[in-house]
Design an enzyme around this catalytic site. Structure first.
Site, PDB file in Angstrom:
ATOM      1  N   ASN A   1      -4.866   6.517  -2.607  1.00  0.00           N
ATOM      2  CA  ASN A   1      -4.738   6.785  -1.165  1.00  0.00           C
ATOM      3  C   ASN A   1      -4.205   8.183  -0.905  1.00  0.00           C
ATOM      4  O   ASN A   1      -4.510   8.803   0.107  1.00  0.00           O
ATOM      5  CB  ASN A   1      -3.850   5.732  -0.494  1.00  0.00           C
ATOM      6  CG  ASN A   1      -4.548   4.381  -0.423  1.00  0.00           C
ATOM      7  OD1 ASN A   1      -5.773   4.298  -0.506  1.00  0.00           O
ATOM      8  ND2 ASN A   1      -3.786   3.322  -0.283  1.00  0.00           N
TER       9      ASN A   1
ATOM     10  N   HIS B   1      -0.811  -2.517  -7.310  1.00  0.00           N
ATOM     11  CA  HIS B   1      -1.555  -2.240  -6.077  1.00  0.00           C
ATOM     12  C   HIS B   1      -3.058  -2.370  -6.285  1.00  0.00           C
ATOM     13  O   HIS B   1      -3.676  -1.563  -6.967  1.00  0.00           O
ATOM     14  CB  HIS B   1      -1.200  -0.821  -5.599  1.00  0.00           C
ATOM     15  CG  HIS B   1      -1.870  -0.424  -4.324  1.00  0.00           C
ATOM     16  ND1 HIS B   1      -2.409   0.826  -4.125  1.00  0.00           N
ATOM     17  CD2 HIS B   1      -2.103  -1.113  -3.188  1.00  0.00           C
ATOM     18  CE1 HIS B   1      -2.926   0.881  -2.921  1.00  0.00           C
ATOM     19  NE2 HIS B   1      -2.761  -0.272  -2.339  1.00  0.00           N
TER      20      HIS B   1
ATOM     21  N   GLU C   1      -3.298  -0.012  -9.387  1.00  0.00           N
ATOM     22  CA  GLU C   1      -2.255   0.979  -9.701  1.00  0.00           C
ATOM     23  C   GLU C   1      -0.970   0.247 -10.085  1.00  0.00           C
ATOM     24  O   GLU C   1      -0.530  -0.658  -9.371  1.00  0.00           O
ATOM     25  CB  GLU C   1      -2.016   1.877  -8.487  1.00  0.00           C
ATOM     26  CG  GLU C   1      -3.239   2.736  -8.167  1.00  0.00           C
ATOM     27  CD  GLU C   1      -3.079   3.596  -6.911  1.00  0.00           C
ATOM     28  OE1 GLU C   1      -3.606   4.703  -6.892  1.00  0.00           O
ATOM     29  OE2 GLU C   1      -2.432   3.150  -5.934  1.00  0.00           O
TER      30      GLU C   1
ATOM     31  N   SER D   1       0.840  -1.202   0.000  1.00  0.00           N
ATOM     32  CA  SER D   1       0.000   0.000   0.000  1.00  0.00           C
ATOM     33  C   SER D   1       0.872   1.248   0.000  1.00  0.00           C
ATOM     34  O   SER D   1       0.452   2.308  -0.444  1.00  0.00           O
ATOM     35  CB  SER D   1      -0.870   0.040   1.248  1.00  0.00           C
ATOM     36  OG  SER D   1      -1.592  -1.150   1.365  1.00  0.00           O
TER      37      SER D   1
HETATM   38  P1  NAD Z   1      -3.318 -10.208   5.576  1.00  0.00           P
HETATM   39  O1  NAD Z   1      -2.761 -10.152   6.939  1.00  0.00           O
HETATM   40  O2  NAD Z   1      -4.753 -10.508   5.371  1.00  0.00           O
HETATM   41  O3  NAD Z   1      -2.494 -11.306   4.721  1.00  0.00           O
HETATM   42  C1  NAD Z   1      -1.112 -11.445   4.768  1.00  0.00           C
HETATM   43  C2  NAD Z   1      -0.754 -12.902   4.518  1.00  0.00           C
HETATM   44  O4  NAD Z   1       0.653 -13.018   4.443  1.00  0.00           O
HETATM   45  C3  NAD Z   1      -1.219 -13.820   5.633  1.00  0.00           C
HETATM   46  O5  NAD Z   1      -1.928 -14.931   5.087  1.00  0.00           O
HETATM   47  C4  NAD Z   1       0.081 -14.269   6.283  1.00  0.00           C
HETATM   48  O6  NAD Z   1       0.058 -15.608   6.795  1.00  0.00           O
HETATM   49  C5  NAD Z   1       1.044 -14.175   5.124  1.00  0.00           C
HETATM   50  N1  NAD Z   1       2.440 -14.079   5.550  1.00  0.00           N
HETATM   51  C6  NAD Z   1       2.959 -13.808   6.763  1.00  0.00           C
HETATM   52  N2  NAD Z   1       4.313 -13.850   6.705  1.00  0.00           N
HETATM   53  C7  NAD Z   1       4.629 -14.122   5.416  1.00  0.00           C
HETATM   54  C8  NAD Z   1       5.853 -14.299   4.747  1.00  0.00           C
HETATM   55  N3  NAD Z   1       7.023 -14.241   5.373  1.00  0.00           N
HETATM   56  N4  NAD Z   1       5.819 -14.603   3.426  1.00  0.00           N
HETATM   57  C9  NAD Z   1       4.647 -14.676   2.776  1.00  0.00           C
HETATM   58  N5  NAD Z   1       3.458 -14.534   3.381  1.00  0.00           N
HETATM   59  C10 NAD Z   1       3.451 -14.257   4.678  1.00  0.00           C
HETATM   60  O7  NAD Z   1      -2.903  -8.830   4.887  1.00  0.00           O
HETATM   61  P2  NAD Z   1      -3.525  -8.136   3.583  1.00  0.00           P
HETATM   62  O8  NAD Z   1      -4.565  -7.178   3.999  1.00  0.00           O
HETATM   63  O9  NAD Z   1      -3.836  -9.181   2.583  1.00  0.00           O
HETATM   64  O10 NAD Z   1      -2.285  -7.270   3.108  1.00  0.00           O
HETATM   65  C11 NAD Z   1      -1.234  -7.820   2.336  1.00  0.00           C
HETATM   66  C12 NAD Z   1      -0.523  -6.690   1.609  1.00  0.00           C
HETATM   67  O11 NAD Z   1      -1.456  -6.013   0.772  1.00  0.00           O
HETATM   68  C13 NAD Z   1       0.075  -5.623   2.507  1.00  0.00           C
HETATM   69  O12 NAD Z   1       1.264  -5.144   1.922  1.00  0.00           O
HETATM   70  C14 NAD Z   1      -0.994  -4.533   2.497  1.00  0.00           C
HETATM   71  O13 NAD Z   1      -0.476  -3.258   2.785  1.00  0.00           O
HETATM   72  C15 NAD Z   1      -1.463  -4.615   1.063  1.00  0.00           C
HETATM   73  N6  NAD Z   1      -2.800  -4.079   0.813  1.00  0.00           N
HETATM   74  C16 NAD Z   1      -3.816  -4.302   1.677  1.00  0.00           C
HETATM   75  C17 NAD Z   1      -5.085  -3.778   1.392  1.00  0.00           C
HETATM   76  C18 NAD Z   1      -6.239  -4.018   2.325  1.00  0.00           C
HETATM   77  O14 NAD Z   1      -7.212  -3.266   2.276  1.00  0.00           O
HETATM   78  N7  NAD Z   1      -6.209  -5.055   3.144  1.00  0.00           N
HETATM   79  C19 NAD Z   1      -5.301  -3.037   0.226  1.00  0.00           C
HETATM   80  C20 NAD Z   1      -4.224  -2.865  -0.667  1.00  0.00           C
HETATM   81  C21 NAD Z   1      -2.983  -3.383  -0.354  1.00  0.00           C
END
Ligand code: NAD
Length: 390
Positions: free
Chosen positions: A200, A144, A156, A123
């Site tokens: 954002n 993104h 993005e 993000s």
């Molecule tokens: P989440 O916590 O739901 O998922 C993260 C996953 O990564 C989990 O399943 C976890 O077990 C796994 N994980 C932990 N350690 C790891 C490792 N070493 N290697 C690989 N996987 C690992 O989080 P999310 O909301 O899916 O966010 C993931 C990414 O996406 C982040 O960078 C976040 O900033 C970005 N993002 C999130 C959103 C949102 O609204 N949730 C929107 C856009 C971008």
């Protein structure tokens, strides 16, 4: 490599975002390697995909055969080195911790085929730094998505300082051929690795404005949200903060305070609510009460007659002109496209404000800035001069 040559993709992290990205890519005809650190996390991601596809089949929006093909296309992994073998593209969606992400990029770089492109769904974090952790910075790019991936069209495509033009184009074209449940994905180019990218970043001044008004007791959240709902928005800004999570907002503000201006520092009310564990929807209480996770009751009759909704549009336009000045994007229309497809608005801020005249938009930003003593809201040169094409 060209987008149409991409056949196999690795998705790193099977959480909220990763499972949605894997679902999108599998439906888009790619072979998906879904990786997480534990078997149970991979299984949970796969189950979420299955449930989501089953729902579409039961609503007769997806053929049962398409569901089966998509599920068959997903293979689970718990070893990163193996997950990236034989891939053409990778999208990392692991937790938002820079150290963790750079480690993933380093390891993926060591095991993925030479031609493969490595992307991150971060993000906020620096694509440039992730690229620097590899021996292929030209093939590292930001991709993104927005949550939930299967409903939000915007994606993005972010250029790190080392990203090649070819990698940008391939990332863009790959996403342009994907479709979620609402229709085609809408990729938007972000030409510089900048805090908040486009969508954002346009939300940043709104968050700051709303936080400050509430801090000073100048507004009632319910009355502001009622006013904004009265003009057709599905949710007001305070409800959106609760919906996203006040903890997430707090981190976002801290991040913008470090990268953009100290004026973004989280306000006292937000810090208090987070310290009390009132994070919004997910804890049942935040700015509003969310009984059983249900939406708060906003009394539309309480709409604040003094709250001027054009303030929000003006501040967004001003922020957009900062992106134009910095060369993050070359077009106001692209900014509008990002706002429309990332959040479901009917129009973007530039299209909405054009009729007001840029001089009036600039005057209004200056008035808000002086009233609240927030320098960040002062109009840019581009806005003052009205040097905007839309
Ligand atoms: P989440 O916590 O739901 O998922 C993260 C996953 O990564 C989990 O399943 C976890 O077990 C796994 N994980 C932990 N350690 C790891 C490792 N070493 N290697 C690989 N996987 C690992 O989080 P999310 O909301 O899916 O966010 C993931 C990414 O996406 C982040 O960078 C976040 O900033 C970005 N993002 C999130 C959103 C949102 O609204 N949730 C929107 C856009 C971008």
């Amino acid at each position: 490599m060209k987008a149409e040559e991409i056949k196999t993709i690795a998705i790193i992290g099977a959480g909220d975002m990763g499972h949605g990205i894997a679902e999108l890519c599998a439906l888009g005809g790619l072979k998906v390697h879904l990786y997480d650190i534990k078997e149970e996390f991979v299984a949970r991601g796969r189950n979420r995909i299955k449930e989501s596809l089953e729902k579409q089949v039961s609503k007769q929006k997806l053929a049962a055969g398409a569901m089966t093909s998509a599920l068959d296309a997903i293979q689970g992994f718990t070893e990163l080195g193996k997950a990236v073998q034989g891939i053409d593209f990778m999208i990392e969606a692991a937790p938002e911790v820079l150290d963790l992400k750079t480690r993933i990029f380093k390891e993926a770089d060591a095991h993925a085929p030479k031609h493969a492109i490595l992307a991150s769904n971060t993000s906020n974090m620096s694509i440039t730094q992730m690229g620097a952790a590899t021996k292929r910075p030209g093939q590292v790019v930001g991709v993104h998505f927005f949550n939930p991936v299967m409903l939000m069209a915007l994606v993005e495509i972010i250029r790190g300082s080392g990203t090649s033009a070819e990698t940008m184009e391939t990332g863009f074209q790959l996403m342009a051929r994907m479709k979620n449940f609402r229709g085609a994905m809408v990729p938007v180019r972000v030409e510089k690795d900048t805090p908040g990218f486009i969508y954002n970043r346009l939300g940043a001044p709104i968050g700051l404005y709303m936080a400050e008004l509430y801090e000073r007791g100048l507004v009632e959240p319910e009355a502001v949200d009622a006013k904004i709902r009265s003009i057709g928005a599905p949710m007001g800004p305070y409800e959106i903060m609760d919906f996203t999570g006040l903890d997430v907002n707090l981190h976002g503000n801290e991040y913008f305070a470090q990268t953009l201006s100290p004026e973004f520092k989280p306000r006292g009310w937000m810090k208090r609510l987070v310290a009390e564990g009132k994070l919004g929807k997910k804890t049942g209480a935040g700015i509003f009460a969310w009984p059983g996770g249900n939406r708060p009751a906003i009394d539309l009759k309480k709409a604040d007659p003094n709250f001027d909704v054009t303030d929000i549009i003006c501040l967004q336009v001003n922020e957009g002109t900062k992106l134009l000045e910095a060369g993050v994007t070359h077009s106001a229309a692209e900014i509008d496209k990002a706002v429309i497809n990332g959040g479901g608005a009917a129009f973007g801020p530039f299209a909405l404000a054009k009729g007001m005249g840029w001089a009036k938009v600039a005057t209004q930003c200056e008035a808000i800035s002086k009233r609240l003593g927030i320098q960040w809201f002062m109009p840019t040169e581009t806005l003052r001069k009205g040097a905007i094409e839309i």
